[in-house]
Write a protein that holds these residues in place. Structure first.
Motif, PDB file in Angstrom:
ATOM      1  N   MET A  53       0.700  -1.290   0.000  1.00 56.24           N
ATOM      2  CA  MET A  53       0.043   0.136   0.076  1.00 56.24           C
ATOM      3  C   MET A  53       0.707   1.123   0.028  1.00 56.24           C
ATOM      4  O   MET A  53       1.778   1.443   0.831  1.00 56.24           O
ATOM      5  CB  MET A  53      -0.848  -0.002   1.245  1.00 56.24           C
ATOM      6  N   LYS A  54       0.799   1.906  -0.860  1.00 61.47           N
ATOM      7  CA  LYS A  54       1.586   3.176  -1.181  1.00 61.47           C
ATOM      8  C   LYS A  54       0.848   4.470  -0.417  1.00 61.47           C
ATOM      9  O   LYS A  54      -0.164   4.608  -0.426  1.00 61.47           O
ATOM     10  CB  LYS A  54       1.722   3.636  -2.412  1.00 61.47           C
ATOM     11  N   ARG A  55       1.946   5.212   0.372  1.00 59.01           N
ATOM     12  CA  ARG A  55       1.350   6.302   0.846  1.00 59.01           C
ATOM     13  C   ARG A  55       1.518   7.406  -0.031  1.00 59.01           C
ATOM     14  O   ARG A  55       2.488   7.727  -0.494  1.00 59.01           O
ATOM     15  CB  ARG A  55       1.976   6.628   2.232  1.00 59.01           C
ATOM     16  N   HIS A  56       0.554   8.286  -0.209  1.00 61.17           N
ATOM     17  CA  HIS A  56       0.408   9.599  -0.984  1.00 61.17           C
ATOM     18  C   HIS A  56       0.629  10.688   0.166  1.00 61.17           C
ATOM     19  O   HIS A  56      -0.290  11.009   0.691  1.00 61.17           O
ATOM     20  CB  HIS A  56      -0.795   9.731  -1.834  1.00 61.17           C
ATOM     21  N   PRO A  57       1.919  11.408  -0.019  1.00 64.40           N
ATOM     22  CA  PRO A  57       2.100  12.593   1.139  1.00 64.40           C
ATOM     23  C   PRO A  57       0.943  13.386   0.486  1.00 64.40           C
ATOM     24  O   PRO A  57       0.918  13.930  -0.675  1.00 64.40           O
ATOM     25  CB  PRO A  57       3.515  12.994   1.019  1.00 64.40           C
ATOM     26  N   ILE A  58       0.538  14.266   1.420  1.00 61.12           N
ATOM     27  CA  ILE A  58      -0.286  15.598   1.091  1.00 61.12           C
ATOM     28  C   ILE A  58       0.674  16.798   0.733  1.00 61.12           C
ATOM     29  O   ILE A  58       1.488  17.132   1.454  1.00 61.12           O
ATOM     30  CB  ILE A  58      -0.865  15.925   2.463  1.00 61.12           C
ATOM     31  N   PRO A  59       0.404  17.326  -0.412  1.00 64.80           N
ATOM     32  CA  PRO A  59       1.046  18.470  -0.783  1.00 64.80           C
ATOM     33  C   PRO A  59       0.973  19.732   0.033  1.00 64.80           C
ATOM     34  O   PRO A  59       0.013  19.797   0.692  1.00 64.80           O
ATOM     35  CB  PRO A  59       0.237  18.843  -2.166  1.00 64.80           C
ATOM     36  N   ALA A  60       2.059  20.227   0.035  1.00 63.21           N
ATOM     37  CA  ALA A  60       2.122  21.602   1.059  1.00 63.21           C
ATOM     38  C   ALA A  60       1.088  22.473   0.610  1.00 63.21           C
ATOM     39  O   ALA A  60       0.402  23.207   1.580  1.00 63.21           O
ATOM     40  CB  ALA A  60       3.437  22.258   0.761  1.00 63.21           C
ATOM     41  N   GLU A  61       0.558  22.840  -0.491  1.00 58.97           N
ATOM     42  CA  GLU A  61      -0.412  23.520  -0.734  1.00 58.97           C
ATOM     43  C   GLU A  61      -1.914  23.221  -0.079  1.00 58.97           C
ATOM     44  O   GLU A  61      -2.645  24.175   0.359  1.00 58.97           O
ATOM     45  CB  GLU A  61      -0.672  23.795  -2.327  1.00 58.97           C
ATOM     46  N   THR A  62      -2.015  21.827  -0.116  1.00 57.74           N
ATOM     47  CA  THR A  62      -3.157  21.369   0.736  1.00 57.74           C
ATOM     48  C   THR A  62      -3.104  21.521   2.153  1.00 57.74           C
ATOM     49  O   THR A  62      -4.214  21.994   2.683  1.00 57.74           O
ATOM     50  CB  THR A  62      -3.458  19.912   0.262  1.00 57.74           C
ATOM     51  N   ARG A  63      -1.915  21.320   2.511  1.00 59.06           N
ATOM     52  CA  ARG A  63      -1.728  21.587   4.061  1.00 59.06           C
ATOM     53  C   ARG A  63      -1.937  22.910   4.554  1.00 59.06           C
ATOM     54  O   ARG A  63      -2.394  23.304   5.565  1.00 59.06           O
ATOM     55  CB  ARG A  63      -0.527  21.028   4.494  1.00 59.06           C
ATOM     56  N   ALA A  64      -1.364  23.967   3.524  1.00 62.49           N
ATOM     57  CA  ALA A  64      -1.659  25.414   3.999  1.00 62.49           C
ATOM     58  C   ALA A  64      -2.940  25.720   3.846  1.00 62.49           C
ATOM     59  O   ALA A  64      -3.476  26.512   4.694  1.00 62.49           O
ATOM     60  CB  ALA A  64      -0.672  26.305   2.942  1.00 62.49           C
ATOM     61  N   LEU A  65      -3.560  25.188   2.769  1.00 59.68           N
ATOM     62  CA  LEU A  65      -5.105  25.544   2.720  1.00 59.68           C
ATOM     63  C   LEU A  65      -5.895  25.192   3.890  1.00 59.68           C
ATOM     64  O   LEU A  65      -6.902  25.762   4.281  1.00 59.68           O
ATOM     65  CB  LEU A  65      -5.551  24.993   1.364  1.00 59.68           C
ATOM     66  N   ALA A  66      -5.601  23.712   4.177  1.00 61.55           N
ATOM     67  CA  ALA A  66      -6.315  23.315   5.361  1.00 61.55           C
ATOM     68  C   ALA A  66      -6.140  24.081   6.634  1.00 61.55           C
ATOM     69  O   ALA A  66      -6.969  24.503   7.597  1.00 61.55           O
ATOM     70  CB  ALA A  66      -6.020  21.931   5.396  1.00 61.55           C
ATOM     71  N   ALA A  67      -4.958  24.684   6.763  1.00 67.89           N
ATOM     72  CA  ALA A  67      -4.498  25.514   8.076  1.00 67.89           C
ATOM     73  C   ALA A  67      -5.417  26.667   7.961  1.00 67.89           C
ATOM     74  O   ALA A  67      -5.565  27.227   9.047  1.00 67.89           O
ATOM     75  CB  ALA A  67      -3.099  25.386   8.055  1.00 67.89           C
TER      76      ALA A  67
END
Length: 60
Positions: free
Chosen positions: A1-15
């Protein structure tokens, strides 16, 4: 099972969205103390024994 890291842009938007939601909740909570005080003030006006009735219903 591959892990897909969350892009920095998505983390910034979520924050950002989280910060906006917290700010809105803080603003709304400043408007509600009067309502909370009114509801606490009305507690002594409840019929006597109502708390026992509610507890007996919850324990059944």
């Amino acid at each position: 099972m591959k892990r897909h890291p969350i892009p920095a842009e998505t983390r910034a938007l979520a924050a950002f969205v989280g910060t906006v939601v917290l700010a809105l909740l803080a603003a709304v909570s400043q408007l509600t103390p009067e309502v909370a005080v009114q509801s606490v003030d009305s507690v002594p006006q409840l019929p006597s024994g109502l708390d026992e009735l509610l507890l007996s219903r919850l324990s059944d």
